[in-house]
Design a protein around this motif. Structure first.
Motif, PDB file in Angstrom:
ATOM      1  N   SER A 222      22.455  38.062  25.175  1.00 61.49           N
ATOM      2  CA  SER A 222      22.383  38.488  26.556  1.00 61.49           C
ATOM      3  C   SER A 222      22.204  37.131  27.362  1.00 61.49           C
ATOM      4  O   SER A 222      21.200  36.239  27.055  1.00 61.49           O
ATOM      5  N   GLY A 223      22.858  37.308  28.321  1.00 59.14           N
ATOM      6  CA  GLY A 223      22.891  35.978  29.309  1.00 59.14           C
ATOM      7  C   GLY A 223      23.846  34.881  28.946  1.00 59.14           C
ATOM      8  O   GLY A 223      23.708  33.878  29.679  1.00 59.14           O
ATOM      9  N   ALA A 224      24.471  35.020  27.759  1.00 57.92           N
ATOM     10  CA  ALA A 224      25.354  33.938  27.420  1.00 57.92           C
ATOM     11  C   ALA A 224      26.406  33.639  28.431  1.00 57.92           C
ATOM     12  O   ALA A 224      27.068  32.656  28.357  1.00 57.92           O
ATOM     13  N   ASP A 225      26.865  34.399  29.174  1.00 54.44           N
ATOM     14  CA  ASP A 225      27.963  34.250  30.152  1.00 54.44           C
ATOM     15  C   ASP A 225      27.561  33.330  31.111  1.00 54.44           C
ATOM     16  O   ASP A 225      28.570  32.846  31.822  1.00 54.44           O
ATOM     17  N   THR A 226      26.319  33.055  31.298  1.00 48.60           N
ATOM     18  CA  THR A 226      25.832  32.304  32.578  1.00 48.60           C
ATOM     19  C   THR A 226      25.389  31.148  31.947  1.00 48.60           C
ATOM     20  O   THR A 226      24.533  30.232  32.939  1.00 48.60           O
ATOM     21  N   VAL A 227      25.319  30.628  30.799  1.00 47.44           N
ATOM     22  CA  VAL A 227      24.460  29.543  30.318  1.00 47.44           C
ATOM     23  C   VAL A 227      25.666  28.463  29.510  1.00 47.44           C
ATOM     24  O   VAL A 227      26.689  29.370  28.955  1.00 47.44           O
ATOM     25  N   ASP A 228      25.832  27.226  29.691  1.00 51.37           N
ATOM     26  CA  ASP A 228      26.730  26.359  29.155  1.00 51.37           C
ATOM     27  C   ASP A 228      26.549  26.668  27.537  1.00 51.37           C
ATOM     28  O   ASP A 228      25.627  26.888  27.077  1.00 51.37           O
ATOM     29  N   LYS A 229      27.844  26.670  26.980  1.00 52.76           N
ATOM     30  CA  LYS A 229      27.774  27.255  25.464  1.00 52.76           C
ATOM     31  C   LYS A 229      26.968  26.134  24.546  1.00 52.76           C
ATOM     32  O   LYS A 229      26.203  26.652  23.622  1.00 52.76           O
ATOM     33  N   ASP A 230      27.080  24.864  24.775  1.00 48.85           N
ATOM     34  CA  ASP A 230      26.331  23.621  24.247  1.00 48.85           C
ATOM     35  C   ASP A 230      24.691  24.016  24.337  1.00 48.85           C
ATOM     36  O   ASP A 230      23.955  23.971  23.634  1.00 48.85           O
ATOM     37  N   GLU A 231      24.573  24.225  25.612  1.00 49.68           N
ATOM     38  CA  GLU A 231      23.081  24.544  26.117  1.00 49.68           C
ATOM     39  C   GLU A 231      22.398  25.821  25.516  1.00 49.68           C
ATOM     40  O   GLU A 231      21.400  25.687  24.938  1.00 49.68           O
ATOM     41  N   LEU A 232      23.352  26.871  25.432  1.00 53.12           N
ATOM     42  CA  LEU A 232      22.832  28.117  24.792  1.00 53.12           C
ATOM     43  C   LEU A 232      22.710  27.905  23.251  1.00 53.12           C
ATOM     44  O   LEU A 232      21.720  28.256  22.684  1.00 53.12           O
ATOM     45  N   ALA A 233      23.459  26.886  22.500  1.00 51.34           N
ATOM     46  CA  ALA A 233      23.226  26.705  21.011  1.00 51.34           C
ATOM     47  C   ALA A 233      21.763  25.773  20.781  1.00 51.34           C
ATOM     48  O   ALA A 233      21.042  26.256  19.952  1.00 51.34           O
ATOM     49  N   LEU A 234      21.552  24.953  22.065  1.00 51.81           N
ATOM     50  CA  LEU A 234      20.460  24.027  22.070  1.00 51.81           C
ATOM     51  C   LEU A 234      19.148  24.915  22.134  1.00 51.81           C
ATOM     52  O   LEU A 234      18.120  24.930  21.522  1.00 51.81           O
ATOM     53  N   MET A 235      19.307  25.944  23.047  1.00 52.91           N
ATOM     54  CA  MET A 235      18.197  26.854  23.408  1.00 52.91           C
ATOM     55  C   MET A 235      18.156  27.747  22.193  1.00 52.91           C
ATOM     56  O   MET A 235      16.659  28.102  22.070  1.00 52.91           O
ATOM     57  N   ARG A 236      19.082  28.247  21.554  1.00 50.40           N
ATOM     58  CA  ARG A 236      18.739  29.022  20.405  1.00 50.40           C
ATOM     59  C   ARG A 236      17.784  28.312  19.552  1.00 50.40           C
ATOM     60  O   ARG A 236      16.948  28.854  18.770  1.00 50.40           O
ATOM     61  N   ASP A 237      18.260  26.978  18.965  1.00 51.65           N
ATOM     62  CA  ASP A 237      17.655  26.032  18.054  1.00 51.65           C
ATOM     63  C   ASP A 237      16.258  25.818  18.291  1.00 51.65           C
ATOM     64  O   ASP A 237      15.363  25.991  17.601  1.00 51.65           O
ATOM     65  N   VAL A 238      15.965  25.434  19.622  1.00 43.80           N
ATOM     66  CA  VAL A 238      14.594  25.080  20.061  1.00 43.80           C
ATOM     67  C   VAL A 238      13.876  26.322  20.020  1.00 43.80           C
ATOM     68  O   VAL A 238      12.447  26.190  19.604  1.00 43.80           O
ATOM     69  N   CYS A 239      14.261  27.389  20.193  1.00 45.94           N
ATOM     70  CA  CYS A 239      13.241  28.758  20.386  1.00 45.94           C
ATOM     71  C   CYS A 239      13.194  29.147  18.913  1.00 45.94           C
ATOM     72  O   CYS A 239      12.019  29.334  18.503  1.00 45.94           O
ATOM     73  N   ILE A 240      14.075  28.929  18.031  1.00 47.60           N
ATOM     74  CA  ILE A 240      13.779  28.926  16.525  1.00 47.60           C
ATOM     75  C   ILE A 240      12.685  27.979  15.951  1.00 47.60           C
ATOM     76  O   ILE A 240      11.675  28.542  15.439  1.00 47.60           O
ATOM     77  N   ASP A 241      12.903  26.872  16.501  1.00 53.86           N
ATOM     78  CA  ASP A 241      11.854  25.875  16.103  1.00 53.86           C
ATOM     79  C   ASP A 241      10.490  26.255  16.579  1.00 53.86           C
ATOM     80  O   ASP A 241       9.380  26.264  15.634  1.00 53.86           O
ATOM     81  N   PHE A 242      10.555  26.648  17.646  1.00 54.56           N
ATOM     82  CA  PHE A 242       9.311  26.837  18.544  1.00 54.56           C
ATOM     83  C   PHE A 242       8.406  28.232  17.879  1.00 54.56           C
ATOM     84  O   PHE A 242       7.386  28.434  17.627  1.00 54.56           O
ATOM     85  N   HIS A 243       9.317  29.112  17.966  1.00 56.77           N
ATOM     86  CA  HIS A 243       8.777  30.589  17.752  1.00 56.77           C
ATOM     87  C   HIS A 243       8.558  30.976  16.214  1.00 56.77           C
ATOM     88  O   HIS A 243       7.808  31.704  15.745  1.00 56.77           O
ATOM     89  N   LEU A 244       9.813  30.548  15.548  1.00 55.48           N
ATOM     90  CA  LEU A 244       9.632  31.089  14.106  1.00 55.48           C
ATOM     91  C   LEU A 244       9.284  29.944  13.135  1.00 55.48           C
ATOM     92  O   LEU A 244       8.625  30.185  12.182  1.00 55.48           O
ATOM     93  N   GLU A 245       9.554  28.619  13.343  1.00 55.27           N
ATOM     94  CA  GLU A 245       9.148  27.434  12.837  1.00 55.27           C
ATOM     95  C   GLU A 245       7.635  27.043  12.991  1.00 55.27           C
ATOM     96  O   GLU A 245       7.195  26.429  11.968  1.00 55.27           O
ATOM     97  N   GLY A 246       7.114  27.415  14.201  1.00 55.17           N
ATOM     98  CA  GLY A 246       5.856  26.995  14.576  1.00 55.17           C
ATOM     99  C   GLY A 246       5.670  25.760  14.850  1.00 55.17           C
ATOM    100  O   GLY A 246       4.616  25.283  14.963  1.00 55.17           O
ATOM    101  N   LYS A 247       6.748  24.970  15.160  1.00 54.22           N
ATOM    102  CA  LYS A 247       6.565  23.650  15.707  1.00 54.22           C
ATOM    103  C   LYS A 247       6.095  23.529  17.377  1.00 54.22           C
ATOM    104  O   LYS A 247       6.321  24.392  18.006  1.00 54.22           O
ATOM    105  N   SER A 248       5.450  22.271  17.449  1.00 54.25           N
ATOM    106  CA  SER A 248       4.987  22.160  18.806  1.00 54.25           C
ATOM    107  C   SER A 248       6.192  21.604  19.561  1.00 54.25           C
ATOM    108  O   SER A 248       7.101  21.155  18.979  1.00 54.25           O
ATOM    109  N   LYS A 249       5.921  21.809  20.933  1.00 54.29           N
ATOM    110  CA  LYS A 249       7.055  21.228  22.042  1.00 54.29           C
ATOM    111  C   LYS A 249       6.998  19.683  21.641  1.00 54.29           C
ATOM    112  O   LYS A 249       8.130  19.236  21.711  1.00 54.29           O
ATOM    113  N   VAL A 250       5.975  18.912  21.475  1.00 56.06           N
ATOM    114  CA  VAL A 250       6.175  17.512  21.167  1.00 56.06           C
ATOM    115  C   VAL A 250       6.955  17.253  19.916  1.00 56.06           C
ATOM    116  O   VAL A 250       7.757  16.343  19.971  1.00 56.06           O
ATOM    117  N   GLU A 251       6.816  18.170  18.663  1.00 48.86           N
ATOM    118  CA  GLU A 251       7.508  17.744  17.616  1.00 48.86           C
ATOM    119  C   GLU A 251       8.925  17.897  17.975  1.00 48.86           C
ATOM    120  O   GLU A 251       9.829  17.168  17.484  1.00 48.86           O
TER     121      GLU A 251
END
Length: 324
Positions: free
Chosen positions: A11-40
């Motif tokens: 959802s929303g992929a058509d309005t976000v740059d493809k590379d930024e979307l991939a980075l957004m996905r990876d950061v979300c997985i790091d934060f929400h699923l892996e439990g990493k802090s924003k600093v990490e």
């Protein structure tokens, strides 16, 4: 223990740059699923903490990440299903919170998500006003190309904006054209209200309410605590409404326990959409906040004023208790 489910979607992929979307996905997985802090995350990905926070916030706002929190004794989906089966309408439950202000903001975010999901290119959308709807528009940073019709005049409410300010905010969104109502919601006499309704701009907005594809409204209970209209009218108006069987209001229009219109002298002094216009609208998304508004929400569903309910858990539980 509560459970949290996170969905990463396109959802929303058509309005976000493809590379930024991939980075957004990876950061979300790091934060929400892996439990990493924003600093990490910032250190590992050579980003600033501000950039990480922005990616996480954008993912939430665009629906790329959706979080559902439910208590094990009864999930939000269980509550929604029970209310939906009882009232015969679609029901969406927002996450709950012990703090009322936080709970309202969570409801507003859910309303914003619902609007964003339903607005399609070329639609005509009617927007009423309430504290929750106003907050919801603050969470809308984009919409499909559409026309937005203001459905109610302005009503002064302490520590809040009004419908005119809200419509001006929506006007700033790209591709959105607005049809404002430059008038108060309630005026002193019927003649003044009739004159305002005949003003060309106001008349155009109210006429367009006959051909809406979608309407977004709020349901208020008929009490000082559950309605923004109730405290702002005269005691005589309130007494007449109660004597006529009013249990709730929507956009300044009163209705009884079966969802039938309640016509009083107040009705002639209101500058707003009529309930029959809402009933003819293909989808009406109505929000309800708090247990006190539950009888009015039930009535609005029974009277075909609302076809989709967006409720906080307290309102939904009160509706379930009314079934028992």
């Amino acid at each position: 223990m509560s459970k949290t489910f996170i969905i990463i979607c396109e959802s929303g992929a058509d309005t976000v740059d493809k590379d930024e979307l991939a980075l957004m996905r990876d950061v979300c997985i790091d934060f929400h699923l892996e439990g990493k802090s924003k600093v990490e995350i910032a250190k590992e990905r050579d980003l600033s903490r501000f950039q990480v926070a922005r990616l996480l916030n954008t993912a939430r706002e665009r629906g790329i990440v959706r979080i559902s929190i439910a208590l094990p004794e009864e999930s939000d989906s269980d509550l929604g299903a029970r209310v939906s089966a009882d009232l015969g309408v679609r029901v969406i439950i927002s996450p709950s919170h012990s703090d009322p202000s936080q709970r309202r903001d969570l409801l507003a975010r859910t309303v914003a998500d619902t609007i964003r999901d339903r607005v399609r290119d070329g639609m005509t959308v009617g927007m009423s006003w309430s504290r929750t709807i106003e907050r919801a528009t603050m969470h809308l940073d984009h919409l499909e190309r559409c026309e937005i019709v203001q459905l109610v005049g302005a009503m002064p409410v302490a520590d809040s904006g009004d419908s005119v300010e809200m419509i001006q905010r929506l006007k700033s969104l790209r591709g959105v054209r607005t049809w404002p109502i430059w008038a108060p919601l309630v005026v002193r006499d019927a003649a003044t209200a009739a004159g305002l309704r005949e003003q060309p701009q106001i008349a155009e907005a109210l006429t367009r309410a006959d051909a809406l594809n979608l309407a977004v409204v709020a349901i208020g209970g008929w009490s000082r605590q559950a309605s923004t209209v109730y405290p702002n009218i005269t005691p005589a108006d309130r007494e007449e409404a109660e004597a006529s069987g009013a249990v709730g209001e929507c956009s300044g229009r009163l209705f009884d326990a079966e969802g039938h219109d309640v016509h009083t002298a107040l009705d002639e002094r209101v500058v707003a959409v009529r309930l029959d216009q809402l009933r003819r609208t293909p989808e009406v998304v109505a929000c309800g906040f708090g247990a006190g508004v539950a009888p009015a929400v039930r009535a609005a569903a029974l009277g075909s004023i609302a076809s989709t309910l967006v409720l906080d858990a307290e309102c939904a539980r009160a509706l379930v208790e009314q079934q028992d």
